[in-house]
Design an enzyme around this catalytic site. Structure first.
Site, PDB file in Angstrom:
ATOM      1  CE  LYS A 188      -5.880   5.693  -1.350  1.00  0.00           C
ATOM      2  NZ  LYS A 188      -4.718   5.072  -2.036  1.00  0.00           N
ATOM      3  CE1 TYR A 201      -2.593   3.317   2.679  1.00  0.00           C
ATOM      4  CE2 TYR A 201      -2.615   5.661   3.192  1.00  0.00           C
ATOM      5  CZ  TYR A 201      -3.108   4.575   2.478  1.00  0.00           C
ATOM      6  OH  TYR A 201      -4.126   4.752   1.574  1.00  0.00           O
ATOM      7  CG  ASN A 244      -4.720   3.990  -5.585  1.00  0.00           C
ATOM      8  OD1 ASN A 244      -4.978   4.700  -4.613  1.00  0.00           O
ATOM      9  ND2 ASN A 244      -4.165   2.804  -5.460  1.00  0.00           N
ATOM     10  CG  HIS A 267      -7.736   2.408   2.230  1.00  0.00           C
ATOM     11  ND1 HIS A 267      -6.538   1.728   2.156  1.00  0.00           N
ATOM     12  CD2 HIS A 267      -8.431   1.848   3.243  1.00  0.00           C
ATOM     13  CE1 HIS A 267      -6.513   0.804   3.112  1.00  0.00           C
ATOM     14  NE2 HIS A 267      -7.653   0.852   3.790  1.00  0.00           N
ATOM     15  CD  GLU A 269      -7.208  -0.565   6.868  1.00  0.00           C
ATOM     16  OE1 GLU A 269      -8.262  -0.630   6.208  1.00  0.00           O
ATOM     17  OE2 GLU A 269      -6.093  -0.914   6.419  1.00  0.00           O
TER      18      GLU A 269
HETATM   19  P1  IDP Z   1      -4.026  -0.924  -1.760  1.00  0.00           P
HETATM   20  O1  IDP Z   1      -4.425   0.527  -1.561  1.00  0.00           O
HETATM   21  O2  IDP Z   1      -4.586  -1.485  -3.027  1.00  0.00           O
HETATM   22  O3  IDP Z   1      -4.300  -1.781  -0.561  1.00  0.00           O
HETATM   23  P2  IDP Z   1      -1.229  -0.976  -0.972  1.00  0.00           P
HETATM   24  O4  IDP Z   1      -0.171  -1.866  -1.557  1.00  0.00           O
HETATM   25  O5  IDP Z   1      -1.701  -1.258   0.406  1.00  0.00           O
HETATM   26  O6  IDP Z   1      -2.444  -0.943  -2.008  1.00  0.00           O
HETATM   27  O7  IDP Z   1      -0.653   0.499  -1.041  1.00  0.00           O
HETATM   28  C1  IDP Z   1      -1.293   1.557  -0.358  1.00  0.00           C
HETATM   29  C2  IDP Z   1      -1.338   2.761  -1.255  1.00  0.00           C
HETATM   30  O8  IDP Z   1       0.002   3.212  -1.483  1.00  0.00           O
HETATM   31  C3  IDP Z   1      -1.896   2.499  -2.661  1.00  0.00           C
HETATM   32  O9  IDP Z   1      -3.307   2.585  -2.702  1.00  0.00           O
HETATM   33  C4  IDP Z   1      -1.250   3.606  -3.454  1.00  0.00           C
HETATM   34  O10 IDP Z   1      -1.917   4.859  -3.257  1.00  0.00           O
HETATM   35  C5  IDP Z   1       0.124   3.713  -2.801  1.00  0.00           C
HETATM   36  N1  IDP Z   1       1.106   2.901  -3.525  1.00  0.00           N
HETATM   37  C6  IDP Z   1       1.244   1.548  -3.485  1.00  0.00           C
HETATM   38  N2  IDP Z   1       2.252   1.137  -4.281  1.00  0.00           N
HETATM   39  C7  IDP Z   1       2.763   2.262  -4.823  1.00  0.00           C
HETATM   40  C8  IDP Z   1       3.831   2.506  -5.759  1.00  0.00           C
HETATM   41  O11 IDP Z   1       4.514   1.580  -6.216  1.00  0.00           O
HETATM   42  N3  IDP Z   1       4.056   3.808  -6.082  1.00  0.00           N
HETATM   43  C9  IDP Z   1       3.335   4.851  -5.586  1.00  0.00           C
HETATM   44  N4  IDP Z   1       2.324   4.658  -4.713  1.00  0.00           N
HETATM   45  C10 IDP Z   1       2.027   3.399  -4.349  1.00  0.00           C
HETATM   46 MG    MG Z   2      -3.482  -1.793   1.295  1.00  0.00          MG
END
Ligand code: IDP
Ligand code: MG
Length: 149
Positions: free
Chosen positions: A11, A51, A114, A117, A128
């Protein structure tokens, strides 16, 4: 175990922090084959499509803004059980739950930032990969190291 393909993306911020090499190195050393890779700036429509499952959630707008804010490194990886294997290497979604030793655990302080992805299922991976790569951009190569990895 079945050979799978998964989609991953470093990212925005990873390039600025000069850690793209380190993260790609971890992916390579685990044993994944990188079969497609490109540096790109994601258009808003692609970010929203990627997303789509999160549309309407409180963090959606922030997520799309972040993911379009700078260049990303998009890749397709191949290997045995590649989808779950990469999810484990990345660590938990939530920054405070990502274990040390995982990519997110070692490089991220905030869930919204984080750094990587990884597709979460066969269906997501196929969707994707199709969003980000044309079939001719995927290179099916064999390195001959199967016995070691
Ligand atoms: P993943 O990336 O581990 O698959 P997902 O639940 O698909 O997690 O969420 C996509 C992305 O959205 C996450 O990687 C993170 O960057 C962001 N995200 C998910 N939950 C939160 C949250 O509660 N607060 C802020 N950002 C979030
Ligand atoms: Mg995800």
């Amino acid at each position: 175990m079945a050979i799978e393909r998964t989609f991953t993306m470093l990212k925005p911020g990873v390039l600025s922090r000069r850690i793209a090499g380190e993260i790609i190195s971890r992916i390579e050393r685990k044993g994944f084959d990188i079969i497609a890779a490109k540096l790109m700036r994601i258009p808003r429509a692609l970010a929203e499509a990627h997303y789509e499952e999160h549309r309407g959630k409180p963090f959606f707008d922030e997520l799309v803004a972040y993911i379009t804010s700078g260049p990303v490194v998009a890749m397709v990886l191949e290997g045995d059980a590649a989808i779950s294997m990469l999810r484990k290497l990345c660590g938990s979604t939530k920054a405070e739950e990502a274990a040390p030793g995982t990519i997110r655990g070692d490089y991220a302080m905030h869930t919204g930032l984080n750094i990587i992805h990884a597709s979460d299922s066969v269906a997501s991976a196929e969707r994707e990969i199709g969003l980000f790569f044309k079939p001719e951009e995927i290179i099916d190569w064999k390195d001959g190291n199967d016995g070691w990895i």
